[in-house]
Motif scaffolding. Structure first.
Motif, PDB file in Angstrom:
ATOM      1  N   THR A   5       1.090  -1.193  -0.206  1.00 50.90           N
ATOM      2  CA  THR A   5      -0.087   0.008  -0.022  1.00 50.90           C
ATOM      3  C   THR A   5       0.794   1.313   0.104  1.00 50.90           C
ATOM      4  O   THR A   5       1.905   1.280   0.893  1.00 50.90           O
ATOM      5  N   LEU A   6       0.615   2.096  -0.895  1.00 50.10           N
ATOM      6  CA  LEU A   6       1.361   3.423  -1.032  1.00 50.10           C
ATOM      7  C   LEU A   6       0.650   4.536  -0.401  1.00 50.10           C
ATOM      8  O   LEU A   6       1.110   5.003   0.807  1.00 50.10           O
ATOM      9  N   LEU A   7      -0.704   4.769  -0.631  1.00 53.32           N
ATOM     10  CA  LEU A   7      -1.404   5.589   0.033  1.00 53.32           C
ATOM     11  C   LEU A   7      -2.556   5.134   0.955  1.00 53.32           C
ATOM     12  O   LEU A   7      -3.295   4.342   0.340  1.00 53.32           O
ATOM     13  N   GLU A   8      -2.836   5.752   1.873  1.00 52.52           N
ATOM     14  CA  GLU A   8      -3.905   5.175   2.689  1.00 52.52           C
ATOM     15  C   GLU A   8      -4.832   6.414   2.971  1.00 52.52           C
ATOM     16  O   GLU A   8      -4.233   7.361   3.938  1.00 52.52           O
ATOM     17  N   VAL A   9      -5.966   6.739   2.608  1.00 50.51           N
ATOM     18  CA  VAL A   9      -6.816   7.771   3.102  1.00 50.51           C
ATOM     19  C   VAL A   9      -8.062   7.396   4.182  1.00 50.51           C
ATOM     20  O   VAL A   9      -8.430   6.218   3.638  1.00 50.51           O
ATOM     21  N   ASN A  10      -7.777   7.704   5.462  1.00 49.09           N
ATOM     22  CA  ASN A  10      -8.812   6.884   6.379  1.00 49.09           C
ATOM     23  C   ASN A  10      -9.862   7.827   6.940  1.00 49.09           C
ATOM     24  O   ASN A  10      -9.384   8.853   7.953  1.00 49.09           O
ATOM     25  N   ASN A  11     -11.069   7.811   6.501  1.00 52.19           N
ATOM     26  CA  ASN A  11     -12.205   8.449   7.071  1.00 52.19           C
ATOM     27  C   ASN A  11     -11.995  10.008   6.963  1.00 52.19           C
ATOM     28  O   ASN A  11     -12.248  10.539   8.353  1.00 52.19           O
ATOM     29  N   ILE A  12     -11.546  10.526   6.224  1.00 48.60           N
ATOM     30  CA  ILE A  12     -11.300  12.108   6.142  1.00 48.60           C
ATOM     31  C   ILE A  12     -12.509  12.908   5.835  1.00 48.60           C
ATOM     32  O   ILE A  12     -13.507  12.675   5.294  1.00 48.60           O
ATOM     33  N   GLU A  13     -12.596  13.930   6.674  1.00 43.83           N
ATOM     34  CA  GLU A  13     -13.807  14.961   6.428  1.00 43.83           C
ATOM     35  C   GLU A  13     -12.857  16.097   6.241  1.00 43.83           C
ATOM     36  O   GLU A  13     -11.962  16.550   6.503  1.00 43.83           O
ATOM     37  N   VAL A  14     -13.679  16.841   5.035  1.00 45.55           N
ATOM     38  CA  VAL A  14     -13.235  18.108   4.648  1.00 45.55           C
ATOM     39  C   VAL A  14     -14.157  19.261   4.681  1.00 45.55           C
ATOM     40  O   VAL A  14     -15.296  19.130   4.276  1.00 45.55           O
ATOM     41  N   ILE A  15     -13.607  20.373   5.178  1.00 48.44           N
ATOM     42  CA  ILE A  15     -14.342  21.318   5.329  1.00 48.44           C
ATOM     43  C   ILE A  15     -13.942  22.782   4.315  1.00 48.44           C
ATOM     44  O   ILE A  15     -12.868  23.039   4.823  1.00 48.44           O
ATOM     45  N   GLY A  88       7.349  11.832  -3.771  1.00 51.79           N
ATOM     46  CA  GLY A  88       6.928  11.155  -4.844  1.00 51.79           C
ATOM     47  C   GLY A  88       5.407  11.248  -5.075  1.00 51.79           C
ATOM     48  O   GLY A  88       5.068  10.663  -6.201  1.00 51.79           O
ATOM     49  N   VAL A  89       4.710  12.034  -4.803  1.00 53.66           N
ATOM     50  CA  VAL A  89       3.200  12.141  -5.186  1.00 53.66           C
ATOM     51  C   VAL A  89       2.881  13.559  -5.609  1.00 53.66           C
ATOM     52  O   VAL A  89       3.144  14.652  -5.063  1.00 53.66           O
ATOM     53  N   ARG A 164       9.583  12.703 -11.457  1.00 53.88           N
ATOM     54  CA  ARG A 164      10.190  11.469 -11.179  1.00 53.88           C
ATOM     55  C   ARG A 164       8.928  10.792 -10.213  1.00 53.88           C
ATOM     56  O   ARG A 164       9.545  10.298  -9.093  1.00 53.88           O
ATOM     57  N   PRO A 165       7.577  10.952 -10.125  1.00 52.93           N
ATOM     58  CA  PRO A 165       6.832  10.702  -9.413  1.00 52.93           C
ATOM     59  C   PRO A 165       6.685   9.226  -9.076  1.00 52.93           C
ATOM     60  O   PRO A 165       6.816   8.123  -9.992  1.00 52.93           O
ATOM     61  N   GLU A 166       6.426   8.838  -8.101  1.00 49.64           N
ATOM     62  CA  GLU A 166       6.106   7.192  -7.677  1.00 49.64           C
ATOM     63  C   GLU A 166       4.473   7.148  -7.963  1.00 49.64           C
ATOM     64  O   GLU A 166       3.953   6.154  -8.445  1.00 49.64           O
ATOM     65  N   THR A 167       3.601   8.473  -7.475  1.00 51.99           N
ATOM     66  CA  THR A 167       2.099   8.281  -7.809  1.00 51.99           C
ATOM     67  C   THR A 167       1.709   9.557  -8.267  1.00 51.99           C
ATOM     68  O   THR A 167       2.244  10.553  -7.822  1.00 51.99           O
ATOM     69  N   ILE A 168       0.890   9.344  -9.352  1.00 49.60           N
ATOM     70  CA  ILE A 168       0.210  10.607  -9.899  1.00 49.60           C
ATOM     71  C   ILE A 168      -1.150  10.609  -9.503  1.00 49.60           C
ATOM     72  O   ILE A 168      -1.718   9.743  -9.724  1.00 49.60           O
TER      73      ILE A 168
END
Ligand code: ATP
Length: 248
Positions: A5-15, A88-89, A164-168
């Protein structure tokens, strides 16, 4: 085989602006070497999710008020956008965002600004971008503002590659483009994924094309993930067929 797993987004709220709740608990993961699609209609929260990850929300008066975002196990949500690039993101914004007065090649070179590895390596990467985007090589001396919409989208992706990104994080690559060009761009994304190992999280309203090229998909509605699964399964899901595949 266990997927890294590279990226893990866990239960985010944005305001936004301290009052407008736009993401209401979004979770997703991006594995190394995958193409992950983030689907949903206008205003569902796709762009907001990408900007939360790349830390571009602050300039829009947006804030992650709950939940966590980690990359390779490290908490990254308080980093600057350029620190994310160093990790890398990188995000390719919707609407392409080339510098109109620079040439295509100058635009590509601006993508290498965070790098410290010297001109030789950067020149090699420019050639690499041109092997994936031969059209950009043909147009390299043209002012970006005078190139076509498809070429500007390619230029924006090419510029991201120069870091040279790892994730786009790719926001709506199909927007405003004729079907044949959409196909061309998604094919290049697939090639970059398979041959260079670049991982993608791509936001798309065009469910049809996204689910053909992605490995896994998440569907957002009003700031919540309402469905997720392997792309092949989502393509066959009756609800997805009825509500999303008919549209595009
Ligand atoms: P699109 O394809 O139109 O970009 P999207 O799924 O990417 O749609 P977002 O752009 O993330 O959706 O927008 C989600 C919601 O957040 C929308 O209701 C939008 O009006 C609102 N929003 C987006 N940016 C801001 C902002 N800077 N301030 C206030 N509200 C915003």
């Amino acid at each position: 085989r266990t997927e890294e797993t590279l990226l893990e987004v866990n239960n985010i709220e944005v305001i936004y602006n301290h009052v407008i709740l736009v993401l209401k608990g979004v979770s997703l993961t991006v594995p190394k070497g995958g193409i992950t699609a983030l689907l949903g209609g206008n205003g569902a929260g796709k762009t907001t999710t990408l900007k939360s990850i790349s830390n571009l929300l602050h300039s829009e008066r947006g804030e992650v008020t709950k939940g966590t975002i980690s990359y390779r196990g490290d908490r990254v949500q308080d980093l600057s956008p350029s620190d994310m690039v160093k990790r890398g993101v990188i995000q390719v914004m919707e609407g392409r965002h080339c510098f109109e007065h620079l040439t295509v090649e100058e635009n590509l070179l601006t993508g290498a600004y965070t790098r410290r590895d010297g001109r030789g390596a950067i020149a090699d990467d420019l050639e690499l971008v041109y092997t994936y985007f031969p059209r950009l090589k043909e147009r390299r001396k043209s002012q970006a503002g005078y190139t076509s919409g498809g070429e500007q989208q390619m230029c924006a992706i090419g510029r991201a590659l120069m870091s040279r990104p790892e994730t786009i994080l790719l926001d709506e690559p199909s927007m405003g483009l004729a079907p044949q060009l959409v196909e061309e761009i998604f094919t290049i994304v697939k090639n970059l994924n398979e041959r260079e190992g670049v991982s993608f999280l791509l936001a798309e309203q065009n469910t049809n094309v996204a689910l053909r090229f992605a490995h896994h998909g998440y569907i957002l509605e009003s700031g919540r993930v309402v469905m997720e699964g392997p792309a092949a399964e989502l393509r066959e899901n009756p609800d997805v067929k009825e509500f999303y595949l008919g549209m595009s």
